[in-house]
Scaffold this motif. Sequence first.
Motif, PDB file in Angstrom:
ATOM      1  N   ARG A  20       0.844  -1.197   0.000  1.00  8.92           N
ATOM      2  CA  ARG A  20       0.000   0.000   0.000  1.00  8.92           C
ATOM      3  C   ARG A  20       0.879   1.246   0.000  1.00  8.92           C
ATOM      4  O   ARG A  20       1.924   1.277   0.638  1.00  8.92           O
ATOM      5  N   ILE A  21       0.422   2.275  -0.706  1.00  8.71           N
ATOM      6  CA  ILE A  21       1.070   3.590  -0.697  1.00  8.71           C
ATOM      7  C   ILE A  21      -0.022   4.625  -0.469  1.00  8.71           C
ATOM      8  O   ILE A  21      -0.957   4.725  -1.255  1.00  8.71           O
ATOM      9  N   ASP A  22       0.075   5.347   0.643  1.00 14.04           N
ATOM     10  CA  ASP A  22      -0.883   6.414   0.949  1.00 14.04           C
ATOM     11  C   ASP A  22      -0.205   7.742   0.670  1.00 14.04           C
ATOM     12  O   ASP A  22       0.808   8.066   1.291  1.00 14.04           O
ATOM     13  N   VAL A  23      -0.760   8.523  -0.252  1.00 16.34           N
ATOM     14  CA  VAL A  23      -0.160   9.790  -0.651  1.00 16.34           C
ATOM     15  C   VAL A  23      -0.993  10.941  -0.100  1.00 16.34           C
ATOM     16  O   VAL A  23      -2.213  10.955  -0.242  1.00 16.34           O
ATOM     17  N   LEU A  24      -0.324  11.882   0.551  1.00 18.01           N
ATOM     18  CA  LEU A  24      -0.969  13.067   1.097  1.00 18.01           C
ATOM     19  C   LEU A  24      -0.461  14.266   0.307  1.00 18.01           C
ATOM     20  O   LEU A  24       0.610  14.812   0.595  1.00 18.01           O
ATOM     21  N   GLY A  25      -1.182  14.623  -0.723  1.00 15.36           N
ATOM     22  CA  GLY A  25      -0.799  15.765  -1.556  1.00 15.36           C
ATOM     23  C   GLY A  25       0.539  15.542  -2.238  1.00 15.36           C
ATOM     24  O   GLY A  25       0.889  14.435  -2.600  1.00 15.36           O
ATOM     25  N   GLU A  28       3.864  14.347   1.024  1.00 17.96           N
ATOM     26  CA  GLU A  28       4.075  13.213   1.915  1.00 17.96           C
ATOM     27  C   GLU A  28       3.466  11.940   1.342  1.00 17.96           C
ATOM     28  O   GLU A  28       2.398  11.973   0.737  1.00 17.96           O
ATOM     29  N   ALA A  29       4.146  10.832   1.564  1.00 19.34           N
ATOM     30  CA  ALA A  29       3.630   9.508   1.212  1.00 19.34           C
ATOM     31  C   ALA A  29       4.050   8.528   2.294  1.00 19.34           C
ATOM     32  O   ALA A  29       5.163   8.595   2.812  1.00 19.34           O
ATOM     33  N   THR A  30       3.136   7.643   2.637  1.00 15.92           N
ATOM     34  CA  THR A  30       3.422   6.584   3.599  1.00 15.92           C
ATOM     35  C   THR A  30       3.392   5.277   2.843  1.00 15.92           C
ATOM     36  O   THR A  30       2.426   4.991   2.127  1.00 15.92           O
ATOM     37  N   LEU A  73       8.283  14.058   2.041  1.00 18.33           N
ATOM     38  CA  LEU A  73       8.588  13.142   3.129  1.00 18.33           C
ATOM     39  C   LEU A  73       7.998  11.777   2.814  1.00 18.33           C
ATOM     40  O   LEU A  73       6.805  11.654   2.567  1.00 18.33           O
ATOM     41  N   MET A  74       8.850  10.758   2.814  1.00 19.90           N
ATOM     42  CA  MET A  74       8.385   9.389   2.638  1.00 19.90           C
ATOM     43  C   MET A  74       8.518   8.676   3.978  1.00 19.90           C
ATOM     44  O   MET A  74       9.590   8.669   4.580  1.00 19.90           O
ATOM     45  N   ILE A  75       7.414   8.112   4.448  1.00 23.64           N
ATOM     46  CA  ILE A  75       7.368   7.431   5.740  1.00 23.64           C
ATOM     47  C   ILE A  75       7.246   5.935   5.501  1.00 23.64           C
ATOM     48  O   ILE A  75       6.338   5.484   4.796  1.00 23.64           O
ATOM     49  N   ASN A  76       8.140   5.168   6.077  1.00 26.07           N
ATOM     50  CA  ASN A  76       8.103   3.717   5.977  1.00 26.07           C
ATOM     51  C   ASN A  76       7.265   3.193   7.145  1.00 26.07           C
ATOM     52  O   ASN A  76       7.717   3.175   8.279  1.00 26.07           O
ATOM     53  N   ALA A  77       6.030   2.780   6.873  1.00 25.81           N
ATOM     54  CA  ALA A  77       5.118   2.326   7.923  1.00 25.81           C
ATOM     55  C   ALA A  77       5.184   0.821   8.139  1.00 25.81           C
ATOM     56  O   ALA A  77       4.351   0.267   8.845  1.00 25.81           O
ATOM     57  N   THR A  78       6.161   0.169   7.556  1.00 23.44           N
ATOM     58  CA  THR A  78       6.320  -1.265   7.757  1.00 23.44           C
ATOM     59  C   THR A  78       6.651  -1.520   9.220  1.00 23.44           C
ATOM     60  O   THR A  78       7.566  -0.902   9.749  1.00 23.44           O
ATOM     61  N   PRO A  79       5.889  -2.391   9.895  1.00 17.65           N
ATOM     62  CA  PRO A  79       6.168  -2.632  11.318  1.00 17.65           C
ATOM     63  C   PRO A  79       7.614  -3.076  11.530  1.00 17.65           C
ATOM     64  O   PRO A  79       8.103  -3.974  10.853  1.00 17.65           O
ATOM     65  N   ARG A  80       8.298  -2.410  12.429  1.00 19.70           N
ATOM     66  CA  ARG A  80       9.718  -2.704  12.667  1.00 19.70           C
ATOM     67  C   ARG A  80       9.912  -4.131  13.161  1.00 19.70           C
ATOM     68  O   ARG A  80      10.931  -4.747  12.925  1.00 19.70           O
TER      69      ARG A  80
END
Length: 91
Positions: A20-25, A28-30, A73-80
Motif C-alpha cells: 500500500r502507498i498512501d499519498v498526502l498531496g 508526503e507519502a506513507t 517526506l516518505m514514511i516507511n510504515a512497515t512494522p519494525r
Amino acid sequence: MAEGRGREGRQPLASTLFDRIDVLGIQEATVHLSAHAVRHGLAAALPAEMGILGNGRGERAGPSKTQRSLRFLMINATPRESVAADAARSA
C-alpha cells in the motif's frame, strides 16, 4: 505518447515492493512494504522517514527564482518487528 512511457514497468514493480502507498498531496507519502520486499531486505535498508528535496521540474538543474524547492517526506510504515523477525529467520 510521452506520459505513458515506462508505465508498464513501474506498476508491476510498485505492486511487488509495496502492499500500500498512501499519498498526502505533493508533500508526503506513507509506504507499506510487501512481504516480498521485507524478505529481500528492503525494510532494513529503508529508513523510517526519508526527506527528499526537489523542485518539481525535471528539465532544470535547480529551481528558478520564482519556484520554491519542495520537501517530500516518505514514511516507511512497515512494522519494525516484521523487519527484526525476518532478519532472525534469514540469519
